[in-house]
Design an enzyme around this catalytic site. Structure first.
Site, PDB file in Angstrom:
ATOM      1  N   SER A  49       0.843  -1.202   0.000  1.00  9.28           N
ATOM      2  CA  SER A  49       0.000   0.000   0.000  1.00  9.28           C
ATOM      3  C   SER A  49       0.877   1.250   0.000  1.00  9.28           C
ATOM      4  O   SER A  49       0.378   2.350  -0.254  1.00  9.28           O
ATOM      5  CB  SER A  49      -0.936   0.000   1.218  1.00  9.28           C
ATOM      6  OG  SER A  49      -0.219  -0.265   2.406  1.00  9.28           O
TER       7      SER A  49
ATOM      8  N   GLU B 107      -9.057  -9.963   3.694  1.00  8.88           N
ATOM      9  CA  GLU B 107      -9.426  -8.576   3.371  1.00  8.88           C
ATOM     10  C   GLU B 107     -10.806  -8.503   2.731  1.00  8.88           C
ATOM     11  O   GLU B 107     -11.091  -9.194   1.745  1.00  8.88           O
ATOM     12  CB  GLU B 107      -8.368  -7.957   2.416  1.00  8.88           C
ATOM     13  CG  GLU B 107      -8.714  -6.522   2.046  1.00  8.88           C
ATOM     14  CD  GLU B 107      -7.555  -5.722   1.454  1.00  8.88           C
ATOM     15  OE1 GLU B 107      -6.420  -6.247   1.402  1.00  8.88           O
ATOM     16  OE2 GLU B 107      -7.787  -4.574   1.037  1.00  8.88           O
TER      17      GLU B 107
HETATM   18  O1  KIV Z   1      -0.467  -3.427   1.615  1.00  7.26           O
HETATM   19  C1  KIV Z   1      -1.192  -3.373   2.626  1.00  7.26           C
HETATM   20  O2  KIV Z   1      -1.227  -2.383   3.354  1.00  7.26           O
HETATM   21  C2  KIV Z   1      -2.012  -4.538   2.917  1.00  7.26           C
HETATM   22  C3  KIV Z   1      -3.035  -4.387   3.998  1.00  7.26           C
HETATM   23  C4  KIV Z   1      -4.181  -3.637   3.478  1.00  7.26           C
HETATM   24  C5  KIV Z   1      -3.414  -5.691   4.579  1.00  7.26           C
HETATM   25  O3  KIV Z   1      -1.865  -5.546   2.314  1.00  7.26           O
END
Ligand code: KIV
Length: 272
Positions: A53, A190
């Site tokens: 993310s 998720e």
């Molecule tokens: O990349 C991320 O932050 C994630 C979370 C949303 C679990 O995979």
């Protein structure tokens, strides 16, 4: 002081397993740099995810697909330098493991060696199982990730709740069991229905960590920038905001600008 703060031993994958057996919930948040990681660790978080993310939150991309292995290693290394307590998990970025288990292992080894993190996370079930098995056989702990898997966004076409239909739900349960058998130490679930997440959590002995998956999971994860209100535009139903940092930071910066422009800063005490 939070209760978590009293325990100062390093969190391990085994400790997470024990927490599930004892019915202790696992707390997890994302961090991508030294400053945030140090605050999370000082606050007593169990687990830090260096999530891909970062692609959205830090680099400003629309999806998680563009972030590179080298960028993930830079983020992970700065987190590792800050953390004394939490278990640090790093996302294996898109393109490093889908359909190529040799490259998956090579990339995971680079993450472990160059950043000093403790585990990696991968999105998917049966279609990535060869990569999962190869990485685990090299002694690298793997966290799975099922349900909404953002690296496959162009396959899904939407960030809506997954596995609402029976067929996809059944496949998800099968994938969770498959990941557990392959040796994963935990699974992120998720954006799936709470009932399904609770069912998966009861079906596997390894901990499940939910995001938008209800209260029946063994732990919870959020993107730190979202829960602190730094990212103002993102407000899905599952998100609880614990601060309004976009507004607080903007106001603070506005005050600084005013003080500089008016000549009020620096004053005598702030000068040599
Ligand atoms: O990349 C991320 O932050 C994630 C979370 C949303 C679990 O995979």
């Amino acid at each position: 002081m939070s209760t978590a703060k009293k325990t100062k031993k390093r969190v391990t994958t085994h400790r997470l397993w024990e927490m599930k057996q004892n019915g202790e919930k696992i707390s997890m948040l994302t961090a991508y740099d030294f400053a945030f990681a140090r605050i999370l660790d000082d606050a007593g978080i169990d687990c830090i995810l260096v999530g891909d993310s970062a692609s959205n939150v830090i680099h400003g991309h629309e999806t998680t697909l563009p972030i590179t292995l080298d960028q993930m290693i830079v983020h992970a290394s700065s987190v590792v330098r800050a953390v004394k307590h939490a278990l640090i998990v790093v996302d294996l970025p898109f393109g490093q493991y889908q359909g190529d288990s040799k490259n998956a292992l090579k990339s995971s080894i680079r993450i472990m060696k160059e950043s000093g993190a403790h585990a990696i996370k991968m999105e998917g079930g049966s279609f990535i199982i060869n990569s999962v098995k190869r990485i685990i056989s090299a002694g690298i702990p793997v966290m799975g990730h099922l349900g909404l898997i953002p690296q496959s966004i162009y396959k899904f076409g939407t960030y809506e709740v997954r596995a609402k239909e029976e067929q996809e739900a059944a496949q998800l349960i099968e994938d969770a069991l498959l990941l557990e058998r392959a040796g994963c130490f935990a699974i992120v679930l998720e954006k799936i229905p709470a009932k399904l997440a609770a069912r998966v959590s009861a079906s596997v002995k390894i901990p499940t960590i939910g995001i938008g998956a209800g209260n029946g999971c063994d732990g919870q994860v959020l993107v730190t920038h979202d829960m602190l209100g730094i990212n103002k535009d993102f407000s899905p139903r599952f998100l609880r905001r614990y601060a309004q940092m976009y507004d607080d930071m903007k106001n603070a910066i506005g005050s600084y600008i005013d003080d500089v422009k008016s000549g009020d800063f620096p004053n005598e005490k702030e000068s040599y």
